[in-house]
Design a protein around this motif. Structure first.
Motif, PDB file in Angstrom:
ATOM      1  N   ALA A 402     104.400 -25.593   6.385  1.00 47.74           N
ATOM      2  CA  ALA A 402     103.240 -25.908   7.140  1.00 47.74           C
ATOM      3  C   ALA A 402     102.504 -27.127   6.791  1.00 47.74           C
ATOM      4  CB  ALA A 402     102.413 -24.711   7.115  1.00 47.74           C
ATOM      5  N   GLY A 403     103.088 -28.384   7.236  1.00 48.68           N
ATOM      6  CA  GLY A 403     102.553 -29.558   7.028  1.00 48.68           C
ATOM      7  C   GLY A 403     103.148 -30.727   8.167  1.00 48.68           C
ATOM      8  N   SER A 404     103.278 -31.843   7.807  1.00 47.88           N
ATOM      9  CA  SER A 404     104.009 -32.887   8.441  1.00 47.88           C
ATOM     10  C   SER A 404     105.488 -32.854   8.135  1.00 47.88           C
ATOM     11  CB  SER A 404     103.235 -34.199   8.301  1.00 47.88           C
ATOM     12  OG  SER A 404     103.398 -34.689   6.904  1.00 47.88           O
ATOM     13  N   LEU A 411     109.216 -32.837  -0.459  1.00 49.41           N
ATOM     14  CA  LEU A 411     109.613 -31.621  -1.148  1.00 49.41           C
ATOM     15  C   LEU A 411     110.879 -31.846  -1.894  1.00 49.41           C
ATOM     16  CD1 LEU A 411     109.164 -28.501   1.155  1.00 49.41           C
ATOM     17  CD2 LEU A 411     107.863 -29.146  -0.467  1.00 49.41           C
ATOM     18  N   ALA A 412     111.591 -32.636  -1.213  1.00 48.76           N
ATOM     19  CA  ALA A 412     112.878 -33.278  -2.156  1.00 48.76           C
ATOM     20  C   ALA A 412     112.842 -33.703  -3.456  1.00 48.76           C
ATOM     21  CB  ALA A 412     113.776 -34.140  -1.142  1.00 48.76           C
ATOM     22  N   ARG A 435     110.786 -40.485  15.753  1.00 48.61           N
ATOM     23  CA  ARG A 435     110.020 -41.688  16.501  1.00 48.61           C
ATOM     24  C   ARG A 435     109.485 -41.394  17.649  1.00 48.61           C
ATOM     25  NH1 ARG A 435     114.872 -44.673  14.399  1.00 48.61           N
ATOM     26  NH2 ARG A 435     114.154 -45.970  12.689  1.00 48.61           N
ATOM     27  N   ARG A 436     110.028 -40.438  18.409  1.00 46.23           N
ATOM     28  CA  ARG A 436     109.394 -40.062  19.818  1.00 46.23           C
ATOM     29  C   ARG A 436     108.228 -38.940  19.660  1.00 46.23           C
ATOM     30  NH1 ARG A 436     114.891 -39.458  21.343  1.00 46.23           N
ATOM     31  NH2 ARG A 436     114.472 -36.997  21.530  1.00 46.23           N
ATOM     32  N   ALA A 437     108.237 -38.543  18.289  1.00 43.47           N
ATOM     33  CA  ALA A 437     107.193 -37.365  17.885  1.00 43.47           C
ATOM     34  C   ALA A 437     105.791 -37.851  18.164  1.00 43.47           C
ATOM     35  CB  ALA A 437     107.402 -36.668  16.511  1.00 43.47           C
ATOM     36  N   PRO A 438     104.751 -37.139  18.287  1.00 40.38           N
ATOM     37  CA  PRO A 438     103.288 -37.610  18.470  1.00 40.38           C
ATOM     38  C   PRO A 438     102.766 -38.572  17.494  1.00 40.38           C
ATOM     39  CG  PRO A 438     103.595 -35.464  19.165  1.00 40.38           C
ATOM     40  CD  PRO A 438     104.986 -35.719  18.413  1.00 40.38           C
ATOM     41  N   ALA A 439     103.073 -38.252  16.182  1.00 44.84           N
ATOM     42  CA  ALA A 439     102.703 -39.189  15.107  1.00 44.84           C
ATOM     43  C   ALA A 439     103.799 -39.426  14.034  1.00 44.84           C
ATOM     44  CB  ALA A 439     101.540 -38.229  14.450  1.00 44.84           C
ATOM     45  N   GLY A 440     105.128 -39.701  14.592  1.00 50.25           N
ATOM     46  CA  GLY A 440     106.133 -39.903  13.717  1.00 50.25           C
ATOM     47  C   GLY A 440     106.414 -38.934  12.510  1.00 50.25           C
ATOM     48  N   LEU A 441     106.324 -39.489  11.223  1.00 47.56           N
ATOM     49  CA  LEU A 441     106.384 -38.934  10.310  1.00 47.56           C
ATOM     50  C   LEU A 441     105.255 -37.918   9.903  1.00 47.56           C
ATOM     51  CD1 LEU A 441     108.068 -41.642   7.731  1.00 47.56           C
ATOM     52  CD2 LEU A 441     109.152 -39.333   8.660  1.00 47.56           C
ATOM     53  N   ASP A 442     103.958 -38.578  10.249  1.00 44.43           N
ATOM     54  CA  ASP A 442     102.887 -37.705  10.213  1.00 44.43           C
ATOM     55  C   ASP A 442     102.837 -36.557  11.167  1.00 44.43           C
ATOM     56  OD1 ASP A 442     102.099 -39.222   7.845  1.00 44.43           O
ATOM     57  OD2 ASP A 442     101.297 -40.574   9.338  1.00 44.43           O
ATOM     58  N   THR A 443     103.687 -36.369  12.212  1.00 47.18           N
ATOM     59  CA  THR A 443     103.674 -35.237  12.836  1.00 47.18           C
ATOM     60  C   THR A 443     103.559 -33.977  12.300  1.00 47.18           C
ATOM     61  OG1 THR A 443     104.719 -36.519  14.591  1.00 47.18           O
ATOM     62  CG2 THR A 443     104.774 -34.135  14.961  1.00 47.18           C
ATOM     63  N   VAL A 444     102.476 -33.067  12.621  1.00 46.58           N
ATOM     64  CA  VAL A 444     102.555 -31.832  11.840  1.00 46.58           C
ATOM     65  C   VAL A 444     103.363 -30.626  12.691  1.00 46.58           C
ATOM     66  CG1 VAL A 444     100.484 -29.961  11.255  1.00 46.58           C
ATOM     67  CG2 VAL A 444      99.970 -32.173  11.296  1.00 46.58           C
ATOM     68  N   LEU A 445     103.915 -30.019  11.664  1.00 46.18           N
ATOM     69  CA  LEU A 445     104.644 -28.842  11.928  1.00 46.18           C
ATOM     70  C   LEU A 445     104.143 -27.506  11.479  1.00 46.18           C
ATOM     71  CD1 LEU A 445     108.361 -30.321  10.897  1.00 46.18           C
ATOM     72  CD2 LEU A 445     107.165 -30.435  13.145  1.00 46.18           C
ATOM     73  N   GLY A 446     104.393 -26.502  12.098  1.00 45.63           N
ATOM     74  CA  GLY A 446     104.188 -25.044  11.594  1.00 45.63           C
ATOM     75  C   GLY A 446     105.074 -24.696  10.636  1.00 45.63           C
ATOM     76  N   GLU A 448     107.113 -22.458  11.550  1.00 44.42           N
ATOM     77  CA  GLU A 448     108.369 -22.326  12.367  1.00 44.42           C
ATOM     78  C   GLU A 448     109.067 -23.448  12.832  1.00 44.42           C
ATOM     79  OE1 GLU A 448     110.069 -19.284  12.301  1.00 44.42           O
ATOM     80  OE2 GLU A 448     108.272 -18.656  11.360  1.00 44.42           O
ATOM     81  N   GLY A 449     108.481 -24.550  12.454  1.00 45.95           N
ATOM     82  CA  GLY A 449     108.963 -25.909  12.721  1.00 45.95           C
ATOM     83  C   GLY A 449     108.376 -26.679  13.897  1.00 45.95           C
ATOM     84  N   GLY A 450     107.230 -25.966  14.518  1.00 42.36           N
ATOM     85  CA  GLY A 450     106.506 -26.437  15.666  1.00 42.36           C
ATOM     86  C   GLY A 450     107.275 -27.272  16.813  1.00 42.36           C
ATOM     87  N   ILE A 451     107.263 -28.366  17.223  1.00 38.45           N
ATOM     88  CA  ILE A 451     107.740 -29.130  18.181  1.00 38.45           C
ATOM     89  C   ILE A 451     109.400 -29.324  18.034  1.00 38.45           C
ATOM     90  CG2 ILE A 451     105.687 -30.300  18.568  1.00 38.45           C
ATOM     91  CD1 ILE A 451     107.281 -32.917  17.559  1.00 38.45           C
ATOM     92  N   LEU A 452     109.970 -28.876  16.953  1.00 40.80           N
ATOM     93  CA  LEU A 452     111.235 -29.036  16.635  1.00 40.80           C
ATOM     94  C   LEU A 452     112.124 -28.122  16.967  1.00 40.80           C
ATOM     95  CD1 LEU A 452     111.282 -30.947  12.956  1.00 40.80           C
ATOM     96  CD2 LEU A 452     111.215 -31.785  15.288  1.00 40.80           C
TER      97      LEU A 452
END
Length: 530
Positions: A402-404, A411-412, A435-446, A448-452
């Motif tokens: 639950a982060g970006s 985590l790797a 790159r198309r995500a709202p904030a790129g690498l900083d896009t926050v996911l839940g 469950e993966g959020g927008i993915l």
């Protein structure tokens, strides 16, 4: 039973905060009892002067007592506020540190032999059971303050005669023992029931939340609510008993304070102003010891929390914070099949034949009595940490933090930079989507993966495994859920990456195209039969 402060192992900053809070609480308690005592003396003395005539009123010095009363009122308010701020800050810091240490200990375990805690159960222990300790940490500074207030009350009562002071001292000394006995009788059983019911409710709720889409799709909401109703009702009943116990203890304290005042009044032999001072001091001293009653009331809940935390406290070791040192690659042996460092093999077989079990056993996630050797050592004899440093797993069901997106990739391994992240995402055929995500690498996911989508989460997990840089890559259905064009691009990227890095591969896939990555194949059914 472990003492809360022994369990918390507070650092220097927390101990300093607790000392300052204890000083503030002691000052507040002393100010409160002096304020009440002097106020009683002042009012009674002023009334006596008033009845004595004009000359007595003119001779009565009201300036010094009134100034002292105002000063004590300000001092009590300021120090009580300071004690609240300092003690709560210390408690929050201590709770955060404890949760971090217990989570690190849980994360460091060899999952093949560690206690099997579900996500809900572990969450309940790390949240609810640790919360049970917080109240005692907050009240820790009030203990010396209660003692100071009690001694001050006895000293003020002595102004009305030694007998009054002695009787008050006896009553105050007996009060903590009476409160502990009463609290144990009224709270031990309901505290146990409440802790168990809350833990069960948390466990079920978190487990159901993970399957909320299926629950809604199959119309199981009423069934789930009925399942949650049992522990919820148990929790409500237990808490009701706890609140009734708290009310009974509060009632006992009120009666005890009235009894103490009556005893002091009956035994007092001084002037009326000093008798009034002693009466109010006795009541204030009993009230100051109420902190002990609140501590005693919470003790049963604390003991239940510690009992449930014992599973985590007894686990050996801690999570290592040093950077992971990746060893050189070693050979693998699957039964009769010897795989040299950098080799590539596909495990085949029908669904349910054990392919995923083999990958999880290699990753150190589960026990497996299989004819597999890592560097000549049978798999069952391999240390879990050694397996973690040799194998990077991209599982079929990719878990998300639950982060970006960047948080999930970090985590790797420690110190991974953005350039490496983008390179791994390119290999996993996910860079354009990020790159198309709202904030790129900083896009926050839940979680469950959020927008993915499911396939995108799987490729993000694959990028994370690539970033780990382990000698062997374990892929479980890496292209499941992908369209043909994306699958071809991903497989081509993986082939180039494997060729360039010399990383070994153990692949599980029901789709034919990823099989081009493997140089050998092995039916898992044959391996299991050996």
């Amino acid at each position: 039973m472990t003492a809360p402060l022994d369990l918390l192992r507070p650092g220097a900053a927390i101990r300093r905060l607790l000392r300052l809070a204890a000083l503030s609480a002691s000052t507040a308690a002393l100010s409160a009892i002096l304020l009440l005592g002097i106020s009683g003396w002042f009012l009674t003395a002023a009334a006596a002067a008033g009845t004595a005539g004009v000359l007595a009123v003119q001779a009565f010095n009201y300036l010094i007592p009134s100034a002292a009363i105002r000063l004590l009122a300000i001092l009590r308010t300021v120090t009580r506020y300071g004690e609240r701020i300092l003690s709560h800050r210390a408690a929050l810091m201590a709770m955060a540190d404890l949760r971090g240490r217990l989570f690190a200990r849980l994360a460091a375990q060899d999952t093949r032999v560690a206690p099997n805690l579900s996500a809900g159960d572990a969450s309940g222990r790390l949240i609810g059971d640790i919360d049970a300790l917080e109240d005692l940490i907050v009240r820790q500074p009030t203990r010396p303050a209660s003692l100071i207030a009690a001694l001050t009350g006895v000293g003020l009562a002595a102004l009305a005669g030694w007998l009054a002071a002695l009787l008050l001292a006896v009553m105050l000394a007996a009060l903590p023992f009476l409160l502990r006995a009463l609290a144990a009788r009224l709270t031990r059983a309901p505290a146990h029931e409440a802790a168990e019911a809350l833990g069960e409710l948390r466990r079920r709720y978190i487990d159901f939340a993970a399957a909320r889409a299926e629950i809604a799709a199959y119309g199981l909401i009423d069934t789930v609510l009925a399942d949650l109703a049992g522990p919820a009702a148990r929790l409500d009943r237990a808490r009701a008993r706890l609140f009734r116990g708290e009310g009974a203890i509060a009632g006992f304290l009120a009666c005890y304070g009235a009894l103490a005042a009556a005893v002091v009044m009956a035994s007092a032999r001084g002037e009326p102003p000093f008798v009034a001072l002693a009466l109010l001091a006795a009541s204030s001293a009993v009230e100051a010891l109420a902190a002990i009653s609140r501590t005693a009331f919470r003790q049963a809940s604390v003991e239940e929390g510690l009992r449930r935390l014992a599973v985590l406290l007894d686990l050996p070791g801690d999570l290592r914070t040093a950077p992971v040192v990746v060893p050189g690659s070693v050979a693998l042996r699957f039964g009769p099949v010897e795989l040299a460092p950098g080799g590539r093999i596909a495990l085949t077989g029908a669904s349910g034949s054990g392919k995923t079990m083999v990958l999880e056993a290699l990753a150190g996630l589960r026990a497996g009595d299989l004819p597999i050797a890592v560097g000549g050592t049978p798999l069952a004899g391999c240390d879990a940490d050694a397996l973690r440093t040799r194998f990077a797993l991209a599982p079929q069901d990719a878990p998300m933090l639950a982060g970006s997106i960047a948080d999930n990739l970090r985590l790797a391994r420690p110190g991974v930079d953005e350039a490496a992240m983008w390179h791994a995402l390119e290999t996993a055929a996910l860079a354009e989507r990020v790159r198309r995500a709202p904030a790129g690498l900083d896009t926050v996911l839940g979680e469950e993966g959020g927008i993915l989508s499911g396939g995108e989460r799987k490729r993000l997990s694959l990028a994370r495994a690539l970033l780990a840089g382990r000698p062997w890559l374990l892929l479980d259905e890496p292209t499941e859920g992908l369209d043909a064009a994306t699958e071809r691009g991903l497989v081509a990227n993986l082939r180039d990456w494997l060729d360039r890095t010399g990383t070994g591969l153990v692949l599980v896939s029901h789709r034919p195209h990823p099989m081009v990555l493997a140089r050998e194949r092995l039916d898992v059914a044959e391996l299991v039969r050996l």
